[in-house]
Write a protein that holds these residues in place. Structure first.
Motif, PDB file in Angstrom:
ATOM      1  N   LEU A 228     -59.500  39.925 111.801  1.00 30.47           N
ATOM      2  CA  LEU A 228     -60.037  40.961 110.914  1.00 30.47           C
ATOM      3  C   LEU A 228     -61.123  41.787 111.615  1.00 30.47           C
ATOM      4  N   LEU A 229     -62.050  41.131 112.296  1.00 26.85           N
ATOM      5  CA  LEU A 229     -63.105  41.849 113.010  1.00 26.85           C
ATOM      6  C   LEU A 229     -62.534  42.690 114.149  1.00 26.85           C
ATOM      7  N   PHE A 230     -61.519  42.173 114.798  1.00 28.28           N
ATOM      8  CA  PHE A 230     -60.832  42.900 115.861  1.00 28.28           C
ATOM      9  C   PHE A 230     -60.302  44.231 115.334  1.00 28.28           C
ATOM     10  N   PHE A 231     -59.714  44.187 114.142  1.00 28.14           N
ATOM     11  CA  PHE A 231     -59.182  45.415 113.553  1.00 28.14           C
ATOM     12  C   PHE A 231     -60.278  46.352 113.092  1.00 28.14           C
ATOM     13  N   ALA A 232     -61.378  45.804 112.602  1.00 26.63           N
ATOM     14  CA  ALA A 232     -62.480  46.656 112.154  1.00 26.63           C
ATOM     15  C   ALA A 232     -63.039  47.475 113.320  1.00 26.63           C
ATOM     16  N   VAL A 233     -63.222  46.817 114.477  1.00 27.30           N
ATOM     17  CA  VAL A 233     -63.721  47.523 115.664  1.00 27.30           C
ATOM     18  C   VAL A 233     -62.706  48.565 116.117  1.00 27.30           C
ATOM     19  N   ASN A 234     -61.438  48.188 116.143  1.00 24.47           N
ATOM     20  CA  ASN A 234     -60.400  49.121 116.588  1.00 24.47           C
ATOM     21  C   ASN A 234     -60.293  50.315 115.645  1.00 24.47           C
ATOM     22  N   ASN A 235     -60.425  50.061 114.331  1.00 23.06           N
ATOM     23  CA  ASN A 235     -60.349  51.156 113.356  1.00 23.06           C
ATOM     24  C   ASN A 235     -61.487  52.148 113.531  1.00 23.06           C
ATOM     25  N   PHE A 236     -62.655  51.650 113.942  1.00 25.48           N
ATOM     26  CA  PHE A 236     -63.769  52.549 114.198  1.00 25.48           C
ATOM     27  C   PHE A 236     -63.461  53.475 115.380  1.00 25.48           C
ATOM     28  N   LEU A 237     -62.959  52.899 116.455  1.00 27.83           N
ATOM     29  CA  LEU A 237     -62.648  53.688 117.655  1.00 27.83           C
ATOM     30  C   LEU A 237     -61.524  54.681 117.373  1.00 27.83           C
ATOM     31  N   GLY A 239     -60.661  55.762 114.427  1.00 25.14           N
ATOM     32  CA  GLY A 239     -61.129  56.709 113.417  1.00 25.14           C
ATOM     33  C   GLY A 239     -61.813  57.910 114.048  1.00 25.14           C
ATOM     34  N   ILE A 240     -62.611  57.681 115.087  1.00 23.06           N
ATOM     35  CA  ILE A 240     -63.240  58.790 115.802  1.00 23.06           C
ATOM     36  C   ILE A 240     -62.186  59.681 116.435  1.00 23.06           C
ATOM     37  N   VAL A 241     -61.204  59.060 117.063  1.00 17.43           N
ATOM     38  CA  VAL A 241     -60.116  59.817 117.692  1.00 17.43           C
ATOM     39  C   VAL A 241     -59.352  60.622 116.655  1.00 17.43           C
ATOM     40  N   GLN A 242     -59.068  59.992 115.519  1.00 19.29           N
ATOM     41  CA  GLN A 242     -58.301  60.649 114.459  1.00 19.29           C
ATOM     42  C   GLN A 242     -58.975  61.930 113.984  1.00 19.29           C
ATOM     43  N   MET A 243     -60.301  61.896 113.849  1.00 18.71           N
ATOM     44  CA  MET A 243     -61.026  63.066 113.372  1.00 18.71           C
ATOM     45  C   MET A 243     -61.062  64.193 114.400  1.00 18.71           C
ATOM     46  N   PHE A 360     -67.842  55.429 108.688  1.00 19.51           N
ATOM     47  CA  PHE A 360     -68.855  55.571 109.725  1.00 19.51           C
ATOM     48  C   PHE A 360     -68.313  56.392 110.887  1.00 19.51           C
ATOM     49  N   ALA A 361     -67.050  56.126 111.245  1.00 24.79           N
ATOM     50  CA  ALA A 361     -66.423  56.896 112.329  1.00 24.79           C
ATOM     51  C   ALA A 361     -66.320  58.367 111.954  1.00 24.79           C
TER      52      ALA A 361
END
Length: 441
Positions: A228-237, A239-243, A360-361
């Protein structure tokens, strides 16, 4: 508990899945049309981006409560409740638009309300899938869920653009409302699995303990919590790319070429989803997660170097090709390792924590690009004479550098996570839960 014939649950799931997919496409059509409306009315990227924030943040905040209720009430009725709420919200927006009274804050409020109902829908739908579908068919079912997401990603922008040529935005919203009626009717009349509900435990346990149960459950199981934490960190990274994908591509290409790149990415996602639904599940799903997470990081890194539409289209195809494999593999691990009776609370916690990093991202992506990375990569910027000689300088090159940094961090995250033994061996060390499958008439 009466066991259902092998294929009955899968047939029922397929019908429900089809209705939910049609409804999801309708919702994405509305999202696309309202995004266009907000941008045309305001010309503000910030106000446009706020839609994403209001779409994600309420769902994250309300998920613990939603998960508790999903485990205490029949999941069919939870899904009906969430679909009904989202449908009414959409209908109100359509009425306000048709009367000329729609304001920007109405869009934000509607997105927030729909997000709250989505907090109930996702864990109920995922947990109901475990009850309906036999373990040997979970990979196929999760592949179908990914097909639904890919279809929405591929169809909604294209169809929305075409429909806007012939219909007003309120017409598209009415199409969305019709798709909701379709999905709601299927849920209402289809037989659904019986669900074990521990009423005695629910009566003696304080609500705050019920709401936090999913988190406590995961913390006690180090492999699942690490995943779960692995995915949270990946989603942040990511998410920045997505925006920043849109401003990156538009810095050197047209809007049409941007649409082409995103469409090809959608094709990759759809192709992978089909493969996941028909190919036999690999023995160790965690290895698929690590492998395609590494591929995703490499794709993001490469996207920062190139300003060629064909190259970026190939990168988009490869990146989106990996997403259904990662998502379906993760869903299967949680569905197999978590008992059905607590999946509502656990899946709600998973959704809340995994997605908590995205707002946050979304918040930091713009300022990082405008205030830090873009100035560094101007012709006279601090990095123009070093990194600028490799990736170029000028508009969009700071965002390109951000892609490189986010891609490298994604690769490093996957490599570090692989070293953590409870995560790497989660499928071996954590026994499967016993989940029962039954159908009511």
């Amino acid at each position: 508990m009466t066991q259902h014939p092998k294929n009955t649950g899968m047939r029922i799931f397929t019908i429900i899945w089809f209705g939910q997919m049609i409804s999801a496409i309708g919702s994405q059509l509305t999202s696309f049309a309202l995004g266009v409306w907000v941008y045309q009315q305001t010309g503000s990227v910030t106000q446009f981006a706020l839609i994403s924030l209001f779409t994600t943040l309420p769902m994250i905040l309300i998920s613990p409560l939603a998960g508790m209720l999903v485990d205490q009430f029949p999941r069919r009725w939870i899904m009906l409740f969430s679909d009904l709420g989202a449908g009414i919200s959409t209908a109100v927006i359509a009425i306000l638009l048709s009367t000329g009274d729609l304001a920007i804050w109405h869009i934000y409020m509607g997105a927030a309300i729909s997000s709250c109902f989505a907090a109930f829908q996702w864990p109920a739908y995922t947990a109901a899938t475990t009850l309906l579908v036999p373990p040997q068919d979970l990979a196929r079912a999760n592949g179908m869920l990914q097909i639904g997401e890919a279809a929405g990603r591929l169809v909604a922008p294209i169809l929305g653009g075409v429909l806007l040529l012939f219909l007003d935005i309120d017409g598209i919203i009415y199409i969305d409302f019709a798709s909701f009626i379709f999905a709601f009717s299927i849920l209402l009349f289809m037989p659904f699995p019986k669900q074990y509900i521990d009423r005695h435990r629910a009566q003696i346990t304080p609500w705050f303990k019920e709401a936090s149960y999913g988190l406590v459950y995961l913390i006690k199981r180090k492999g699942l919590f690490a995943l779960l934490l692995f995915f949270a960190v990946n989603n942040f990274l990511v998410g920045i790319v997505q925006m920043l994908v849109t401003p990156l591509v538009l810095s050197f290409a047209s809007a049409t070429e941007l649409g082409t790149i995103m469409t090809i990415g959608g094709v990759g996602m759809l192709a992978s989803s089909v493969i996941v639904s028909v190919v036999k599940t690999p023995q160790y799903l965690i290895l698929s997660i690590f492998s395609f997470m590494l591929l995703g990081g490499i794709c993001i890194t490469c996207a920062g170097f190139y300003q060629l539409v064909p190259v970026l289209a190939l990168i988009a195809f490869l990146f989106f090709f990996g997403l259904p494999i990662i998502n379906s593999s993760t869903h299967i691990i949680f569905q197999k390792k978590v008992p059905s009776s607590v999946q509502g609370r656990v899946f709600a916690t998973v959704g809340a924590i995994a997605n908590a990093s995205q707002p946050f991202a979304y918040t930091v992506a713009g300022p990082l690009a405008d205030k830090v990375f873009e100035p560094l990569m101007t012709p006279n910027g601090l990095l123009a004479g070093s990194i600028g000689t490799i990736i170029g300088v000028g508009q969009g090159r700071g965002i390109g550098l951000m892609f490189i940094v986010m891609g490298i961090l994604t690769v490093l995250t996957a490599m570090i996570a692989y070293q953590y033994k409870p995560l790497r061996l989660v499928e071996k060390q954590l026994p499967d839960a016993v989940n029962y499958h039954s159908v009511v008439n």
